[in-house]
Design a protein around this motif. Structure first.
Motif, mmCIF file in Angstrom:
data_model
loop_
_atom_site.group_PDB
_atom_site.id
_atom_site.type_symbol
_atom_site.label_atom_id
_atom_site.label_comp_id
_atom_site.label_asym_id
_atom_site.label_seq_id
_atom_site.Cartn_x
_atom_site.Cartn_y
_atom_site.Cartn_z
ATOM 1 N N UNK A 79 -23.029 1.335 11.931
ATOM 2 C CA UNK A 79 -21.605 1.377 11.983
ATOM 3 C C UNK A 79 -21.013 1.732 10.786
ATOM 4 N N UNK A 80 -20.124 2.528 10.511
ATOM 5 C CA UNK A 80 -19.312 2.571 9.202
ATOM 6 C C UNK A 80 -18.507 1.551 8.731
ATOM 7 N N UNK A 81 -18.553 1.559 7.586
ATOM 8 C CA UNK A 81 -17.479 0.423 6.880
ATOM 9 C C UNK A 81 -16.172 0.677 7.257
ATOM 10 N N UNK A 82 -15.222 -0.167 7.399
ATOM 11 C CA UNK A 82 -13.992 -0.019 7.902
ATOM 12 C C UNK A 82 -13.057 0.505 6.535
ATOM 13 N N UNK A 83 -12.143 1.342 6.821
ATOM 14 C CA UNK A 83 -11.206 1.788 5.822
ATOM 15 C C UNK A 83 -10.571 0.513 5.023
ATOM 16 N N UNK A 84 -10.553 0.870 3.765
ATOM 17 C CA UNK A 84 -9.741 -0.426 2.939
ATOM 18 C C UNK A 84 -9.088 0.237 1.617
ATOM 19 N N UNK A 85 -8.099 -0.422 1.345
ATOM 20 C CA UNK A 85 -7.447 0.001 0.233
ATOM 21 C C UNK A 85 -7.278 -1.371 -0.623
ATOM 22 N N UNK A 86 -6.892 -0.987 -1.689
ATOM 23 C CA UNK A 86 -6.845 -2.095 -2.992
ATOM 24 C C UNK A 86 -5.067 -2.570 -3.323
ATOM 25 N N UNK A 87 -5.157 -3.806 -3.159
ATOM 26 C CA UNK A 87 -3.804 -4.046 -3.415
ATOM 27 C C UNK A 87 -3.973 -5.178 -4.728
ATOM 28 N N UNK A 88 -3.095 -5.388 -5.630
ATOM 29 C CA UNK A 88 -2.982 -6.329 -6.660
ATOM 30 C C UNK A 88 -1.664 -7.338 -6.029
ATOM 31 N N UNK A 89 -2.022 -8.533 -6.153
ATOM 32 C CA UNK A 89 -0.727 -9.460 -5.571
ATOM 33 C C UNK A 89 0.187 -9.413 -7.019
ATOM 34 N N UNK A 90 1.492 -9.307 -6.592
ATOM 35 C CA UNK A 90 2.429 -9.207 -7.715
ATOM 36 C C UNK A 90 2.961 -10.704 -7.715
ATOM 37 N N UNK A 91 3.629 -10.918 -9.017
ATOM 38 C CA UNK A 91 4.132 -12.334 -9.015
ATOM 39 C C UNK A 91 5.407 -12.362 -8.384
ATOM 40 N N UNK A 92 6.191 -11.515 -8.044
ATOM 41 C CA UNK A 92 7.408 -11.701 -7.131
ATOM 42 C C UNK A 92 7.369 -11.936 -5.563
ATOM 43 N N UNK A 93 5.716 -11.612 -5.253
ATOM 44 C CA UNK A 93 5.467 -11.732 -3.969
ATOM 45 C C UNK A 93 4.905 -13.466 -3.538
ATOM 46 N N UNK A 94 4.875 -14.246 -4.602
ATOM 47 C CA UNK A 94 4.464 -15.738 -4.518
ATOM 48 C C UNK A 94 5.499 -16.476 -3.951
ATOM 49 N N UNK A 95 4.887 -17.669 -3.456
ATOM 50 C CA UNK A 95 6.011 -18.877 -3.144
ATOM 51 C C UNK A 95 6.159 -19.775 -4.334
#
Length: 140
Positions: free
Chosen positions: A1-17
């Motif tokens: 079975x093929x690997x699932x599609x993926x994207x890279x995302x960097x956590x940005x400071x303003x996205x944190x609690x």
């Protein structure tokens, strides 16, 4: 079975609690980003769907949080579709740190809505297969 599609995302400071962790709602945004990215990579743009008066809809979403994510961390967000005979399909996604640690699992049930009739399309997989340049990316 093929690997699932993926994207890279960097956590940005303003996205944190206030605790410095990625805010719970942002996990949904990362998952949404991966879903639109795989559609686009398969050759289906949002504008293409709107021109046909159809659009994907979320009917159910579950997030299982496993490890916190912090500002500056790199993540991989996967996306794979599980098709059935009916009007709905499942979406399975994993948000992982670069060391392989699973931060969250996002599962959902979706459909493809006819925007004029306000009803789900009978065969969403078949419909998207007809629009896609590379339907294999969508598991079709």
């Amino acid at each position: 079975m093929a690997e699932p599609f993926s994207v890279q995302v960097t956590v940005r400071g303003y996205e944190t609690d206030v605790q410095g962790h990625l805010h719970q709602s942002v996990y949904l945004q990362y998952a949404e980003h991966a879903r639109w990215s795989v559609l686009q990579r398969a050759g289906i743009r949002q504008a293409d769907l709107l021109a046909k008066d159809v659009g994907p809809v979320a009917l159910e979403t579950t997030i299982r949080y496993q490890r916190e994510l912090l500002a500056g961390e790199e993540t991989e967000v996967t996306c794979s579709f599980k098709w059935s005979e009916g009007k709905t399909f499942r979406i399975e996604q994993v948000i992982r740190k670069t060391d392989g640690t699973v931060a969250a699992e996002v599962t959902g049930v979706g459909g493809l809505m006819d925007l004029k009739e306000r009803r789900l399309v009978a065969d969403p997989g078949g419909y998207l297969r007809g629009l896609a340049a590379d339907p294999q990316l969508l598991g079709l």
